[in-house]
Design an enzyme around this catalytic site. Structure first.
Site, PDB file in Angstrom:
ATOM      1  N   SER A 578       0.696   6.727  -3.345  1.00  0.00           N
ATOM      2  CA  SER A 578      -0.681   6.301  -3.140  1.00  0.00           C
ATOM      3  C   SER A 578      -1.622   7.297  -3.839  1.00  0.00           C
ATOM      4  CB  SER A 578      -0.978   6.170  -1.646  1.00  0.00           C
ATOM      5  OG  SER A 578      -2.149   5.427  -1.423  1.00  0.00           O
ATOM      6  N   ASP A 664       1.664  -5.191  -3.219  1.00  0.00           N
ATOM      7  CA  ASP A 664       0.685  -4.161  -2.884  1.00  0.00           C
ATOM      8  C   ASP A 664      -0.662  -4.599  -3.434  1.00  0.00           C
ATOM      9  OD1 ASP A 664      -0.886  -1.954  -2.466  1.00  0.00           O
ATOM     10  OD2 ASP A 664       0.471  -0.530  -3.431  1.00  0.00           O
ATOM     11  N   HIS A 696       2.609  -1.843  -0.103  1.00  0.00           N
ATOM     12  CA  HIS A 696       2.326  -0.431  -0.354  1.00  0.00           C
ATOM     13  C   HIS A 696       3.452   0.454   0.184  1.00  0.00           C
ATOM     14  CE1 HIS A 696      -0.638   2.412  -1.774  1.00  0.00           C
ATOM     15  NE2 HIS A 696      -0.665   3.073  -0.653  1.00  0.00           N
TER      16      HIS A 696
END
Length: 721
Positions: A578, A664, A696
């Protein structure tokens, strides 16, 4: 290092064996071929989920997930145990998933099965289906007097995606007319609503939608659950969380409120506990940060214009408390504990002296004390506050405590985990007057049969001076059988968020224990932007993603390389997910040959693209300040876009593994594909691990093991061979 595998006598927990549930979880059937953690060992572990203490505080019911790698599925099971950790009873005896256990009285448990609400005796007998919704139940909460129940169901939603013509039933196209048409990992063609129903001797009666006709969700996407609704003590009112916005307004705002609903009313009549009666909507520019806009002017902040969620009534019914962020558009604002007096509707914030987030809380029986958990200096511990805002720290462990609730009148039921231990349940006896006498006792040992066969690494803390003269804490995770006279390949771990803590978390993917077991030293900095070191430290990252926080990463790894003799500075890698993946992509062009390889999972690569790719626009607005096309950009915005990682690919010179999930919708897969394609076009060794069916995170067992194997194969190739 030799490869380590798991040997299962019963064969990887097949779903056939799930039917014989006792056989499936037999502790003696798992034997490890080595004392080092492996991906297979991680996926063999039971994962504790929902738990609740009985009304008399004598028993605890809890949920555990077990995974079949072979079948690529999970099995959710229920157990009950005495509050002292004795007399565990397995309640689930079939292959059906059973979840969300709650006590109706000291002898009766309600739970979810097949999308319906069921009840059973505390020993698992006398099972009975209460609801009949054709499997629509997605969450539930009974009133204190057990005469009513809130049921969460999904309803069709066509505000942003129009319904296709009836004569084209096989059409797969979607006509999109507004923002928030995708959220997290799905297209938004339904939303959840809370329904209320009477409970009688014959079961649950007809349900009534308390948001009937309104295009607003409750609980809130993407992670909200039944914790966002609460019953009043007299069972007459419901406090619920809702962001009453759609489309662009939803996409740019974090402004949710706590509403009070009287179940005696038939219509949509709510009292907003957050906003004053004279509050008027403020117009905003959707392409700019709300940081400097009128909505966050001091005169508007009294109206709780940020995130407000998770209400809980005090035992005496006088107060309702909830988690509250101050500013609109800032999803990582400090989360405070707000208390509203229902007699005067006066609000007060009782954790102002705690310069970090309140992550969960519960009321003490006296209705004057609240217990809460929060991160400070990279650990998540237990605290107490009174209505005057006097905060006391009650535990001081190198650990993370999880959600909490009262167990009887004097104890708390909590979960606890750390870098080297998965979550288990604990009973905590707090002592506010003498905190050293607070007792913490473990009562479940879900994975003891596995951990007893494993050698753990050691964990250390170290503080280092940053380039701007401040003190930064970083964790050092050492391999099992550590030899201080050897040099080890070393990983710099880059945290996501960008404002999530590097506390003593336990992850089934980014797991420090398994990294150490593969022979790596892990350096995990609490760089600029992380909670637990004060709000000033946390906020220095917004508008400056490639500034001080990147220097902080390098301060930590340079300190380790130069001052820890067991760190091999010639064999260092950099990994993260991320925002951590973004960090990897940026450092790939700015590392001055410190690292021999990189791994980026679900990271942002091109920030101009990211601005319009992501679904929650408030995030990009707050972090970047401006849309990339605005001609009057702030200096922060210009710096952000000028320093996007994709602009420095010409300086990439190091092998990189890119990982991304195609579902995602927070950081779209084109970011990972773009980074991989750029690396290969530059002639750099690279791999792309793409998951068409993951978001994600990586949630499916076989994908999880593929992730781990790919991860370590890449590291071993460049740092060991």
């Amino acid at each position: 290092m030799k490869k380590i595998t798991l040997l299962f006598v019963i064969g990887l927990m097949t779903m056939t064996n799930c039917i014989k549930a006792q056989t499936m979880i037999s502790k003696n059937n798992i034997q490890l071929r080595s004392d080092l953690m492996t991906p297979e060992a991680l996926w063999a572990m039971g994962r504790i989920g929902t738990y609740e203490a009985s009304p008399d505080g004598k028993k605890i019911v809890y949920q555990v997930a077990y995974y079949s790698v072979e079948k690529n599925k999970s099995h959710q099971m229920l157990f009950v145990i005495d509050a002292n950790g004795k007399n565990q009873v397995q309640l689930t005896t079939t292959a059906d998933n059973e979840t969300d256990p709650t006590w109706l009285d000291k002898n009766t448990i309600a739970f979810a099965r097949g999308g319906e609400i069921w009840t059973m005796n505390a020993d698992g007998t006398n099972r009975r289906q209460l609801s009949k919704t054709d499997g629509k139940v997605e969450g539930f909460r009974f009133s204190p007097d057990r005469t009513k129940v809130i049921i969460i169901e999904s309803i069709p939603f066509h505000e942003s995606i129009k319904e296709n013509p009836k004569d084209l039933p096989l059409a797969t196209g979607r006509l999109v007319t507004d923002l928030m048409y995708r959220h997290w990992d799905h297209y938004v063609e339904s939303i959840q609503h809370p329904f209320v129903a009477e409970v009688t001797a014959n079961g649950i009666g007809e349900t009534r939608d308390i948001l009937k006709g309104l295009p607003y969700e409750c609980p809130m996407e993407p992670f909200g659950g039944i914790e966002q609704l609460a019953w009043s003590i007299d069972s007459k009112k419901i406090a619920f969380t809702c962001r009453m916005k759609t489309g662009v307004d939803y996409a740019i705002s974090t402004d949710s409120d706590i509403f009070l609903y009287d179940t005696a009313n038939e219509g949509n009549q709510y009292f907003n506990l957050c906003k004053t009666a004279d509050y008027k909507k403020v117009n905003v520019d959707p392409t700019k940060t709300m940081k400097y806009q009128e909505v966050n002017a001091p005169e508007n902040l009294k109206n709780n214009v940020g995130y407000d969620q998770n209400p809980k009534f005090s035992p005496d019914g006088r107060y309702v408390a909830w988690l509250s962020m101050e500013r609109d558009g800032y999803e990582a604002d400090r989360q405070r504990l707000c208390v509203c007096d229902l007699q005067t509707f006066k609000k007060q914030y009782v954790t102002e002296s705690f310069d970090s987030n309140v992550d969960d809380f519960c009321w003490a029986p006296d209705s004057k004390t609240l217990y809460f958990i929060g991160v400070w200096h990279a650990t998540e511990n237990l605290y107490a506050t009174n209505l005057d805002g006097e905060v006391t720290q009650l535990t001081n462990d190198w650990a993370d405590f999880g959600s909490l609730q009262m167990l009887g009148n004097k104890q708390l039921l909590m979960e606890r985990h750390d870098f080297m231990h998965a979550a288990d349940l604990y009973v905590v006896t707090p002592n506010i007057k003498n905190t050293e006498k607070t007792k913490v006792e473990q009562i479940t040992f879900e994975n003891k049969h596995i951990f007893d066969q494993l050698t753990r690494g050691k964990v250390q803390q170290r503080w280092v001076k940053t380039t701007d003269g401040k003190d930064m804490l970083y964790w050092i995770i050492l391999p099992p059988h550590f030899d201080a006279n050897k040099k080890y390949p070393t990983l710099l771990f880059c945290e996501g968020g960008p404002q999530s803590p590097v506390s003593q978390f336990w992850s089934y993917r980014w797991n420090f224990m398994i990294m150490a077991a593969h022979g790596y030293v892990v350096i995990a900095p609490n760089r600029r932007g992380l909670p637990g070191f004060g709000q000033e430290w946390l906020e220095e990252i917004s508008g400056d993603w490639t500034g001080q926080c990147m220097k902080d990463y390098l301060s930590a790894i340079d300190d380790a390389a130069n001052n820890l003799p067991f760190v091999d500075k010639d064999r260092m890698g950099c990994v993260g997910a991320s925002f951590g993946g973004f960090s990897v992509y940026y450092l790939a062009g700015h590392h001055d040959k410190r690292f021999k390889c990189f791994i980026a999972h679900d990271g942002a690569f091109n920030l101009e693209s990211m601005y319009t790719d992501t679904e929650e626009v408030w995030f990009s607005n707050w972090e970047y300040d401006d849309a990339y096309w605005n001609k009057d950009q702030t200096e922060n915005a210009k710096r952000t876009y000028d320093n996007s990682p994709h602009r420095f690919v010409d300086k990439w010179d190091t092998p990189i593994l890119c990982i991304h999930g195609e579902k995602d919708y927070r950081i779209n897969a084109n970011q990972g594909m773009g980074a991989f394609n750029a690396a290969r076009l530059r002639g750099i060794e690279a791999q792309l691990l793409i998951f068409p069916d993951e978001n994600h995170w990586v949630l499916k067992p076989q994908n999880g093991i593929l992730w781990q194997r790919t991860y370590f194969n890449w590291l071993d190739r460049w740092l060991k061979e």
